[in-house]
Design a protein around this motif. Structure first.
Motif, PDB file in Angstrom:
ATOM      1  N   SER A  33     -49.241 -27.749   8.997  1.00  0.00           N
ATOM      2  CA  SER A  33     -49.131 -26.637   9.945  1.00  0.00           C
ATOM      3  C   SER A  33     -50.186 -26.719  11.049  1.00  0.00           C
ATOM      4  N   ALA A  34     -51.201 -27.548  10.865  1.00  0.00           N
ATOM      5  CA  ALA A  34     -52.222 -27.721  11.888  1.00  0.00           C
ATOM      6  C   ALA A  34     -51.794 -28.736  12.960  1.00  0.00           C
ATOM      7  N   LEU A  35     -50.656 -29.397  12.744  1.00  0.00           N
ATOM      8  CA  LEU A  35     -50.180 -30.424  13.671  1.00  0.00           C
ATOM      9  C   LEU A  35     -49.129 -29.860  14.622  1.00  0.00           C
ATOM     10  N   PRO A  36     -48.900 -30.544  15.740  1.00  0.00           N
ATOM     11  CA  PRO A  36     -47.811 -30.142  16.641  1.00  0.00           C
ATOM     12  C   PRO A  36     -46.463 -30.221  15.932  1.00  0.00           C
ATOM     13  N   LEU A  37     -45.554 -29.340  16.309  1.00  0.00           N
ATOM     14  CA  LEU A  37     -44.256 -29.236  15.646  1.00  0.00           C
ATOM     15  C   LEU A  37     -43.483 -30.551  15.657  1.00  0.00           C
ATOM     16  N   ASN A  38     -43.511 -31.293  16.756  1.00  0.00           N
ATOM     17  CA  ASN A  38     -42.797 -32.575  16.826  1.00  0.00           C
ATOM     18  C   ASN A  38     -43.347 -33.573  15.809  1.00  0.00           C
ATOM     19  N   SER A  39     -44.658 -33.579  15.639  1.00  0.00           N
ATOM     20  CA  SER A  39     -45.276 -34.478  14.658  1.00  0.00           C
ATOM     21  C   SER A  39     -44.865 -34.090  13.246  1.00  0.00           C
ATOM     22  N   VAL A  40     -44.828 -32.786  12.978  1.00  0.00           N
ATOM     23  CA  VAL A  40     -44.445 -32.299  11.652  1.00  0.00           C
ATOM     24  C   VAL A  40     -43.020 -32.714  11.328  1.00  0.00           C
ATOM     25  N   ARG A  41     -42.113 -32.505  12.262  1.00  0.00           N
ATOM     26  CA  ARG A  41     -40.699 -32.879  12.032  1.00  0.00           C
ATOM     27  C   ARG A  41     -40.572 -34.370  11.742  1.00  0.00           C
ATOM     28  N   MET A  42     -41.247 -35.161  12.543  1.00  0.00           N
ATOM     29  CA  MET A  42     -41.173 -36.606  12.378  1.00  0.00           C
ATOM     30  C   MET A  42     -41.739 -37.029  11.017  1.00  0.00           C
ATOM     31  N   LEU A  43     -42.906 -36.515  10.644  1.00  0.00           N
ATOM     32  CA  LEU A  43     -43.501 -36.868   9.357  1.00  0.00           C
ATOM     33  C   LEU A  43     -42.621 -36.427   8.193  1.00  0.00           C
ATOM     34  N   ASN A  45     -33.000 -40.127  20.381  1.00  0.00           N
ATOM     35  CA  ASN A  45     -32.901 -40.810  21.680  1.00  0.00           C
ATOM     36  C   ASN A  45     -34.265 -41.264  22.221  1.00  0.00           C
ATOM     37  N   ILE A  46     -35.035 -41.905  21.349  1.00  0.00           N
ATOM     38  CA  ILE A  46     -36.292 -42.502  21.786  1.00  0.00           C
ATOM     39  C   ILE A  46     -36.303 -43.957  21.330  1.00  0.00           C
ATOM     40  N   SER A  47     -37.049 -44.770  22.050  1.00  0.00           N
ATOM     41  CA  SER A  47     -37.091 -46.183  21.676  1.00  0.00           C
ATOM     42  C   SER A  47     -37.848 -46.339  20.347  1.00  0.00           C
ATOM     43  N   TYR A  48     -37.496 -47.393  19.646  1.00  0.00           N
ATOM     44  CA  TYR A  48     -38.117 -47.653  18.350  1.00  0.00           C
ATOM     45  C   TYR A  48     -39.621 -47.867  18.498  1.00  0.00           C
ATOM     46  N   SER A  49     -40.034 -48.600  19.541  1.00  0.00           N
ATOM     47  CA  SER A  49     -41.471 -48.854  19.728  1.00  0.00           C
ATOM     48  C   SER A  49     -42.213 -47.558  20.066  1.00  0.00           C
ATOM     49  N   THR A  50     -41.571 -46.664  20.811  1.00  0.00           N
ATOM     50  CA  THR A  50     -42.192 -45.365  21.104  1.00  0.00           C
ATOM     51  C   THR A  50     -42.339 -44.557  19.826  1.00  0.00           C
ATOM     52  N   LEU A  51     -41.305 -44.586  18.998  1.00  0.00           N
ATOM     53  CA  LEU A  51     -41.365 -43.865  17.728  1.00  0.00           C
ATOM     54  C   LEU A  51     -42.510 -44.389  16.867  1.00  0.00           C
ATOM     55  N   LYS A  52     -42.655 -45.702  16.785  1.00  0.00           N
ATOM     56  CA  LYS A  52     -43.724 -46.267  15.963  1.00  0.00           C
ATOM     57  C   LYS A  52     -45.086 -45.781  16.448  1.00  0.00           C
ATOM     58  N   SER A  53     -45.277 -45.726  17.752  1.00  0.00           N
ATOM     59  CA  SER A  53     -46.546 -45.239  18.313  1.00  0.00           C
ATOM     60  C   SER A  53     -46.760 -43.772  17.971  1.00  0.00           C
ATOM     61  N   ARG A  54     -45.720 -42.979  18.130  1.00  0.00           N
ATOM     62  CA  ARG A  54     -45.829 -41.544  17.831  1.00  0.00           C
ATOM     63  C   ARG A  54     -46.079 -41.304  16.353  1.00  0.00           C
ATOM     64  N   LEU A  55     -45.410 -42.080  15.507  1.00  0.00           N
ATOM     65  CA  LEU A  55     -45.585 -41.930  14.062  1.00  0.00           C
ATOM     66  C   LEU A  55     -47.007 -42.309  13.652  1.00  0.00           C
ATOM     67  N   LYS A  56     -47.505 -43.370  14.232  1.00  0.00           N
ATOM     68  CA  LYS A  56     -48.879 -43.784  13.932  1.00  0.00           C
ATOM     69  C   LYS A  56     -49.862 -42.690  14.348  1.00  0.00           C
ATOM     70  N   ARG A  57     -49.653 -42.111  15.520  1.00  0.00           N
ATOM     71  CA  ARG A  57     -50.525 -41.037  15.996  1.00  0.00           C
ATOM     72  C   ARG A  57     -50.415 -39.812  15.084  1.00  0.00           C
ATOM     73  N   ALA A  58     -49.198 -39.447  14.676  1.00  0.00           N
ATOM     74  CA  ALA A  58     -49.014 -38.279  13.805  1.00  0.00           C
ATOM     75  C   ALA A  58     -49.688 -38.494  12.452  1.00  0.00           C
ATOM     76  N   ARG A  59     -49.557 -39.685  11.916  1.00  0.00           N
ATOM     77  CA  ARG A  59     -50.220 -39.987  10.638  1.00  0.00           C
ATOM     78  C   ARG A  59     -51.735 -39.928  10.783  1.00  0.00           C
ATOM     79  N   SER A  60     -52.232 -40.428  11.897  1.00  0.00           N
ATOM     80  CA  SER A  60     -53.676 -40.363  12.152  1.00  0.00           C
ATOM     81  C   SER A  60     -54.144 -38.921  12.290  1.00  0.00           C
ATOM     82  N   GLU A  61     -53.336 -38.091  12.952  1.00  0.00           N
ATOM     83  CA  GLU A  61     -53.685 -36.675  13.092  1.00  0.00           C
ATOM     84  C   GLU A  61     -53.734 -35.997  11.722  1.00  0.00           C
ATOM     85  N   LEU A  62     -52.745 -36.294  10.875  1.00  0.00           N
ATOM     86  CA  LEU A  62     -52.720 -35.701   9.536  1.00  0.00           C
ATOM     87  C   LEU A  62     -53.913 -36.191   8.715  1.00  0.00           C
TER      88      LEU A  62
END
Length: 180
Positions: A104-114, A132-149
């Motif tokens: 709940s401390a993370l942005p909503l988009n990060s929470v949904r993705m995780l 509708n996002i590129s796979y490489s963009t998703l990998k970057s976002r997922l890595k950032r969300a995991r780091s935030e968590l």
């Protein structure tokens, strides 16, 4: 760094670590000898000499687990000697209650993705396609969300990770952590 230098610097700490995990002093000496042999045979695999301590203690942890597994196969093990199995379960149980408040401390988009990828098991490619996002963009976002968590967890606790990146131990930083 030579084996002699490594052993001179870390032998006492390794022995103390072994004593905290193994009750029989003779077994501690045997395990210390085994660790020294593994260190000697695998020293050339150490890419970054600045990480020698973490590397050594990882070898020690694996050696201890192998010791208890071998002992359990011989059927001469006391249930109290299987501490490492209980520790793994306890650590995971301790953190299960923290996941929701920390999310709940993370942005909503990060929470949904995780949730969809890490908790529900949706493939990264399917998630990228569905949103509708590129796979490489998703990998970057997922890595950032995991780091935030991970950062939220680390704000409350000092974490010890195993070779696979799983939490193997933790220590609460203060009584003021109110997230879980």
């Amino acid at each position: 760094m030579t084996l002699e230098e490594i052993w001179q610097q870390y032998r006492a700490r390794l022995k103390s670590f072994l004593h905290s995990k193994v009750s029989n002093p003779a077994d501690v000496d045997d395990l210390l000898q085994e660790i020294s042999i593994k260190t000697f045979t695998k020293l050339d695999a150490l890419d970054d000499p600045t990480k020698v301590q973490a590397w050594l203690f990882q070898i020690a942890q694996h050696t201890i687990v192998d010791f208890y597994r071998a002992k359990s196969r011989s059927k001469k093990v006391h249930p109290d000697d299987l501490w490492y199995l209980e520790d793994e379960k306890k650590v995971l149980q301790d953190f299960e209650g923290c996941v929701e408040p920390f999310l709940s401390a993370l942005p909503l988009n990060s929470v949904r993705m995780l949730r969809q990828i890490d908790f529900e098991g949706q493939s990264q490619k399917d998630y990228a396609s569905k949103h509708n996002i590129s796979y490489s963009t998703l990998k970057s976002r997922l890595k950032r969300a995991r780091s935030e968590l991970k950062a939220v967890f680390e704000n409350c606790c000092h974490l010890t990770l195993d070779a696979q990146g799983n939490i193997s131990d933790y220590r609460v930083k203060s009584d003021h952590c109110k997230n879980c």
